[in-house]
Design an enzyme around this catalytic site. Structure first.
Site, PDB file in Angstrom:
ATOM      1  CE  LYS A   1      -3.850  -2.370   2.225  1.00  0.00           C
ATOM      2  NZ  LYS A   1      -4.798  -2.407   3.354  1.00  0.00           N
TER       3      LYS A   1
ATOM      4  CG  ASP B   1      -7.765  -0.328   3.709  1.00  0.00           C
ATOM      5  OD1 ASP B   1      -8.562  -1.166   3.233  1.00  0.00           O
ATOM      6  OD2 ASP B   1      -6.537  -0.402   3.529  1.00  0.00           O
TER       7      ASP B   1
END
Length: 263
Positions: A63, A99
């Site tokens: 990420k 997220d």
């Protein structure tokens, strides 16, 4: 046909293809979503472009690498410096992070939360720490080593490595590490985990689809808990909304994506 994928290491466990392909099929979108196992995160953009993708999701441990390779980063991802959703838009690679919103939606069922301890220091930990703070929940981060703690310290978030950490009372313990995903490891030493669970009100493991050693210890403790399924669904709905350029409402996307969990 538009092509999408999820990048990660490991990635075979990912439900994302089932989730997004269910949405595409139900809504009549000409698109296909696959898995891409990637060991070297620095190659993410090269592989993305070689596969001629229109968008992608990014899971552990890439990420932060995804963030570094974007032409533009939008929303909370700019603060987090970690990206889990990529969209190719007019020749530019645009990065987002779904997220944070996904997690905040998932923990509503725990009721009021004042503070939380996050285990791990990667991109997911970054996202959740910022999201919690924005939701007026005080985050504390605990990581194996000090190497990844600079981000949290710069953001004014209390962050510790195992050495020198003293257990305290927390409303929620959150595992963001990959411990237990493809091994039988705990995210922190067992004696420390047991002490923390004895002083906590609930726990979440962002890993989904299997009973990790962390989840087993939570069950033994008798605490309310969740795995990562609710977070996965909520962030997936947001990602699909971005993939489809806002053409369909979040609720329209959520119905077939939720159905995919029963397949």
């Amino acid at each position: 046909m538009k092509l999408f994928s999820i990048f990660g290491d490991p990635v075979n466990h990912s439900r994302s293809p089932l989730m997004h392909n269910s949405v595409f099929k139900t809504l009549g979108v000409s698109a296909c979503y696959s898995r891409t196992h990637l060991t070297d995160g620095s190659q993410l953009r090269n592989v993305f472009e070689a596969k001629k993708l229109s968008g992608a999701n990014v899971t552990v441990p890439h990420k932060e690498a995804a963030y570094a390779q974007c032409d533009e980063v939008r929303g909370i991802a700019k603060t987090i410096k970690a990206v889990n959703t990529l969209v190719y838009e007019k020749g530019k690679l645009i990065g987002y992070n779904t997220d944070a919103d996904g997690f905040m939606s998932a923990i509503q069922s725990f009721g009021p939360i004042k503070n939380a301890l996050i285990l791990g220091g990667g991109g997911t930990a970054r996202a959740l720490s910022i999201a919690l703070r924005q939701g007026e929940i005080t985050p504390t981060v605990l990581n194996r080593s000090s190497g990844r703690l600079d981000f949290f310290i710069q953001e004014g978030i209390e962050a510790y490595c195992w050495n020198g950490f003293t257990a305290d009372d927390y409303d929620l313990i959150i595992n963001t590490t990959s411990a237990g995903l493809s091994d039988d490891e705990l995210p922190i030493p067992r004696p420390l985990l047991i002490e923390l669970l004895s002083r906590s009100k609930g726990a979440v493991d962002v890993i989904y689809g299997k009973e990790t050693p962390f989840l087993r210890e939570i069950k033994i403790s008798g605490l309310p808990y969740k795995d990562g399924s609710d977070m996965l669904l909520a962030q997936g709905v947001l990602a699909s909304y971005l993939f489809l350029g806002g053409e369909f409402s979040l609720k329209t996307i959520e119905v077939p994506m939720q159905h995919s969990f029963s397949l």
